[in-house]
Every structure is written in C-alpha cells, then in structure tokens.
Design a protein around this motif. Structure first.
Motif, PDB file in Angstrom:
ATOM      1  N   SER A  43       0.648  -1.064   0.128  1.00 43.89           N
ATOM      2  CA  SER A  43      -0.053  -0.005   0.114  1.00 43.89           C
ATOM      3  C   SER A  43       0.878   1.204   0.103  1.00 43.89           C
ATOM      4  O   SER A  43       2.210   1.016  -0.005  1.00 43.89           O
ATOM      5  CB  SER A  43      -1.040   0.090   0.999  1.00 43.89           C
ATOM      6  OG  SER A  43      -0.158   0.204   2.289  1.00 43.89           O
ATOM      7  N   HIS A  44       0.191   2.418   0.088  1.00 45.93           N
ATOM      8  CA  HIS A  44       1.053   3.655   0.039  1.00 45.93           C
ATOM      9  C   HIS A  44       2.017   3.693   1.373  1.00 45.93           C
ATOM     10  O   HIS A  44       3.163   4.030   1.228  1.00 45.93           O
ATOM     11  CB  HIS A  44       0.273   4.773   0.182  1.00 45.93           C
ATOM     12  CG  HIS A  44       0.715   6.231   0.103  1.00 45.93           C
ATOM     13  ND1 HIS A  44       1.545   6.259  -0.901  1.00 45.93           N
ATOM     14  CD2 HIS A  44       0.857   6.962   0.965  1.00 45.93           C
ATOM     15  CE1 HIS A  44       2.207   7.994  -0.868  1.00 45.93           C
ATOM     16  NE2 HIS A  44       1.717   7.902   0.302  1.00 45.93           N
ATOM     17  N   THR A  45       1.585   3.288   2.449  1.00 46.79           N
ATOM     18  CA  THR A  45       2.245   3.341   3.653  1.00 46.79           C
ATOM     19  C   THR A  45       2.858   2.013   4.187  1.00 46.79           C
ATOM     20  O   THR A  45       3.751   2.302   5.175  1.00 46.79           O
ATOM     21  CB  THR A  45       1.469   3.887   4.863  1.00 46.79           C
ATOM     22  OG1 THR A  45       0.447   2.984   4.867  1.00 46.79           O
ATOM     23  CG2 THR A  45       1.205   5.483   4.347  1.00 46.79           C
ATOM     24  N   GLN A  46       2.774   0.904   3.608  1.00 47.08           N
ATOM     25  CA  GLN A  46       3.011  -0.533   3.941  1.00 47.08           C
ATOM     26  C   GLN A  46       3.477  -1.408   3.157  1.00 47.08           C
ATOM     27  O   GLN A  46       2.555  -1.433   2.103  1.00 47.08           O
ATOM     28  CB  GLN A  46       2.045  -0.828   5.219  1.00 47.08           C
ATOM     29  CG  GLN A  46       2.275  -2.127   5.742  1.00 47.08           C
ATOM     30  CD  GLN A  46       1.341  -2.704   6.798  1.00 47.08           C
ATOM     31  OE1 GLN A  46       0.952  -1.961   7.666  1.00 47.08           O
ATOM     32  NE2 GLN A  46       0.482  -3.712   6.658  1.00 47.08           N
ATOM     33  N   ALA A  47       4.301  -2.123   3.291  1.00 49.40           N
ATOM     34  CA  ALA A  47       4.746  -3.221   2.551  1.00 49.40           C
ATOM     35  C   ALA A  47       5.078  -4.534   3.211  1.00 49.40           C
ATOM     36  O   ALA A  47       5.621  -4.477   4.711  1.00 49.40           O
ATOM     37  CB  ALA A  47       5.937  -2.812   1.521  1.00 49.40           C
ATOM     38  N   VAL A  48       4.412  -5.540   3.063  1.00 55.25           N
ATOM     39  CA  VAL A  48       4.862  -6.914   3.612  1.00 55.25           C
ATOM     40  C   VAL A  48       5.284  -7.835   2.702  1.00 55.25           C
ATOM     41  O   VAL A  48       4.757  -8.154   1.518  1.00 55.25           O
ATOM     42  CB  VAL A  48       3.022  -7.520   4.156  1.00 55.25           C
ATOM     43  CG1 VAL A  48       3.486  -8.900   4.807  1.00 55.25           C
ATOM     44  CG2 VAL A  48       2.654  -6.571   5.047  1.00 55.25           C
ATOM     45  N   LEU A  49       6.502  -8.442   3.214  1.00 53.15           N
ATOM     46  CA  LEU A  49       7.335  -9.086   2.532  1.00 53.15           C
ATOM     47  C   LEU A  49       7.555 -10.636   3.206  1.00 53.15           C
ATOM     48  O   LEU A  49       7.315 -10.666   4.446  1.00 53.15           O
ATOM     49  CB  LEU A  49       8.844  -8.640   2.254  1.00 53.15           C
ATOM     50  CG  LEU A  49       8.837  -7.239   1.602  1.00 53.15           C
ATOM     51  CD1 LEU A  49       9.973  -6.350   1.985  1.00 53.15           C
ATOM     52  CD2 LEU A  49       8.924  -7.379   0.131  1.00 53.15           C
ATOM     53  N   SER A  50       7.809 -11.602   2.459  1.00 48.73           N
ATOM     54  CA  SER A  50       8.039 -12.923   3.199  1.00 48.73           C
ATOM     55  C   SER A  50       9.099 -13.810   2.613  1.00 48.73           C
ATOM     56  O   SER A  50       9.294 -13.497   1.344  1.00 48.73           O
ATOM     57  CB  SER A  50       6.824 -13.675   3.212  1.00 48.73           C
ATOM     58  OG  SER A  50       6.469 -14.242   2.039  1.00 48.73           O
ATOM     59  N   PHE A  51       9.920 -14.415   3.491  1.00 47.87           N
ATOM     60  CA  PHE A  51      10.837 -15.436   2.862  1.00 47.87           C
ATOM     61  C   PHE A  51      10.755 -16.474   3.762  1.00 47.87           C
ATOM     62  O   PHE A  51      10.302 -16.578   4.795  1.00 47.87           O
ATOM     63  CB  PHE A  51      12.090 -14.750   2.659  1.00 47.87           C
ATOM     64  CG  PHE A  51      12.728 -14.205   3.884  1.00 47.87           C
ATOM     65  CD1 PHE A  51      13.861 -15.132   4.647  1.00 47.87           C
ATOM     66  CD2 PHE A  51      12.506 -13.057   4.257  1.00 47.87           C
ATOM     67  CE1 PHE A  51      14.267 -14.526   5.700  1.00 47.87           C
ATOM     68  CE2 PHE A  51      13.130 -12.501   5.368  1.00 47.87           C
ATOM     69  CZ  PHE A  51      13.811 -13.392   6.276  1.00 47.87           C
ATOM     70  N   THR A  52      11.464 -17.716   3.455  1.00 52.20           N
ATOM     71  CA  THR A  52      11.586 -18.779   4.247  1.00 52.20           C
ATOM     72  C   THR A  52      13.290 -19.183   4.522  1.00 52.20           C
ATOM     73  O   THR A  52      14.074 -18.539   3.550  1.00 52.20           O
ATOM     74  CB  THR A  52      11.021 -20.184   3.621  1.00 52.20           C
ATOM     75  OG1 THR A  52      11.627 -20.259   2.467  1.00 52.20           O
ATOM     76  CG2 THR A  52       9.539 -19.830   3.301  1.00 52.20           C
ATOM     77  N   VAL A  53      13.514 -19.843   5.453  1.00 54.49           N
ATOM     78  CA  VAL A  53      14.939 -20.227   5.953  1.00 54.49           C
ATOM     79  C   VAL A  53      14.689 -21.503   6.689  1.00 54.49           C
ATOM     80  O   VAL A  53      13.668 -21.630   7.502  1.00 54.49           O
ATOM     81  CB  VAL A  53      15.491 -18.961   6.601  1.00 54.49           C
ATOM     82  CG1 VAL A  53      14.870 -18.813   8.056  1.00 54.49           C
ATOM     83  CG2 VAL A  53      16.800 -19.568   6.959  1.00 54.49           C
ATOM     84  N   PRO A  54      15.216 -22.510   6.264  1.00 61.33           N
ATOM     85  CA  PRO A  54      15.265 -23.754   6.819  1.00 61.33           C
ATOM     86  C   PRO A  54      15.841 -23.789   8.126  1.00 61.33           C
ATOM     87  O   PRO A  54      17.116 -23.329   8.320  1.00 61.33           O
ATOM     88  CB  PRO A  54      15.858 -24.757   5.887  1.00 61.33           C
ATOM     89  CG  PRO A  54      16.623 -23.941   4.867  1.00 61.33           C
ATOM     90  CD  PRO A  54      16.245 -22.584   5.111  1.00 61.33           C
ATOM     91  N   VAL A  55      15.466 -24.810   8.965  1.00 62.36           N
ATOM     92  CA  VAL A  55      16.141 -25.204  10.303  1.00 62.36           C
ATOM     93  C   VAL A  55      16.460 -26.665  10.343  1.00 62.36           C
ATOM     94  O   VAL A  55      15.500 -27.310  10.005  1.00 62.36           O
ATOM     95  CB  VAL A  55      15.445 -24.633  11.404  1.00 62.36           C
ATOM     96  CG1 VAL A  55      16.124 -25.062  12.884  1.00 62.36           C
ATOM     97  CG2 VAL A  55      15.162 -23.405  11.724  1.00 62.36           C
TER      98      VAL A  55
END
Length: 184
Positions: free
Chosen positions: A51-63
C-alpha cells in the motif's frame, strides 16, 4: 565392626559413582538435539501486499536438527534489528511461523523435528513508512538483520539459541519491483 560399616559405605559410594559415570556415558552416546539455521538456503523475498504506507514481504529459511535425537522447537521469535538511529524512514517488524502450518496470530506452535530432518521457517517482514511513500523510503534501505531466537528441548536441558539472517536492501527492492509488475 566399624571397619565393616566403613567398607559397606565406601562400596556403596563407589557403586553410586559408577552408576553416575555409566549414566553420563550412556547420555553422551545417545546424544541430544542440535538445531542450526541454514542461512545459505534462504529463499528470495516475495512481496505479499503493498500500500502507500506499508509493504509486507516474506521469505523462508530452513532449520535442521543436526543432533542424534529428535528435538522440539518450543518457541521461535523473529526480531528485526534495524534501529531508527541507522535508518529512520521505516519501522520494521518481523514475525515467524512454521512454513507447513502458517499462522497469522503471532503464536508459535511447538514443532517436533527428528534427527537429520529440516523444517522451514516462514518469516514475514512488515515495513511501515514513517513519512511518505513506502516505496520511496525503500529505495535506499540498508540490509535488515533479523535475529531468529529459538528455544529447543531434547533429551537434555532446554536451551535458547540465536541465529541471524539478512534481508538485503536489494532483495526488498526486487520484491517490491516484481510486485508492481516491473514498474517504479
């Protein structure tokens, strides 16, 4: 008579010590769980919303559990470490969940990981703009270090450990660029 009592006490103490030594040797041979975050297999960041004021990102990392026994990840917390003194244009928040069973309520459900097995941690990063457009503020964002703090429990005592992954500024810009269809 007194020598017989002393010999009995000494023999009992010797057997107790021998029992403790046998127990610790058995425990050493059996081993315990040993978790490690595999940072080199971290996925690329993907923008989930913008949006104009917010960004949501995601990624994965294994354990991975590199130990000799299965273990339980009791609590896992992600903490974004981008202080306002370094970069004050954005507020950065991170949340972690099991990749196989994602949750949106911020709660980590304990997961059992067998020896030699791997699970994926899905890290969701929210970038909130302090002033102005979030995309403009992300144009010069530095790398964002994210601490993954986890409590593990196995055959031995539970312990806390911490590993650090990085969400690079280039990954953030690329994810936002792809989300917008290649337009800036």
């Amino acid at each position: 008579m007194i020598y017989t009592i002393l010999e009995t006490i000494a023999a009992s103490l010797f057997l107790i010590c021998l029992g403790f030594i046998a127990y610790w040797i058995f425990r050493w041979v059996q081993g315990d769980c040993e978790f490690r975050v595999v940072m080199r297999r971290q996925s690329r960041a993907v923008a989930e919303s913008l949006s104009h004021t917010q960004a949501v990102l995601s990624f994965t990392v294994p354990v991975i559990n590199e130990g000799k026994q299965k273990g339980i990840l009791m609590d896992v917390i992600a903490r974004a470490c981008l202080p306002a003194e370094q970069y004050d244009a954005l507020q950065v928040y991170a949340q972690v969940t099991d990749q196989r069973h994602p949750r949106t309520d911020g709660y980590w459900k304990a997961v059992t990981v067998h020896k030699g097995r791997m699970i994926g941690l899905r890290i969701v990063v929210t970038l909130k703009s302090v002033t102005g457009d979030v995309i403009r503020n992300c144009e010069r964002i530095p790398d964002v270090p994210i601490d993954i703090i986890y409590q593990a429990m196995g055959r031995g005592e539970w312990y806390y450990a911490k590993d650090r992954v990085y969400l690079t500024g280039a990954d953030i810009r690329n994810a936002l660029h792809e989300y917008r269809g290649g337009r800036w």
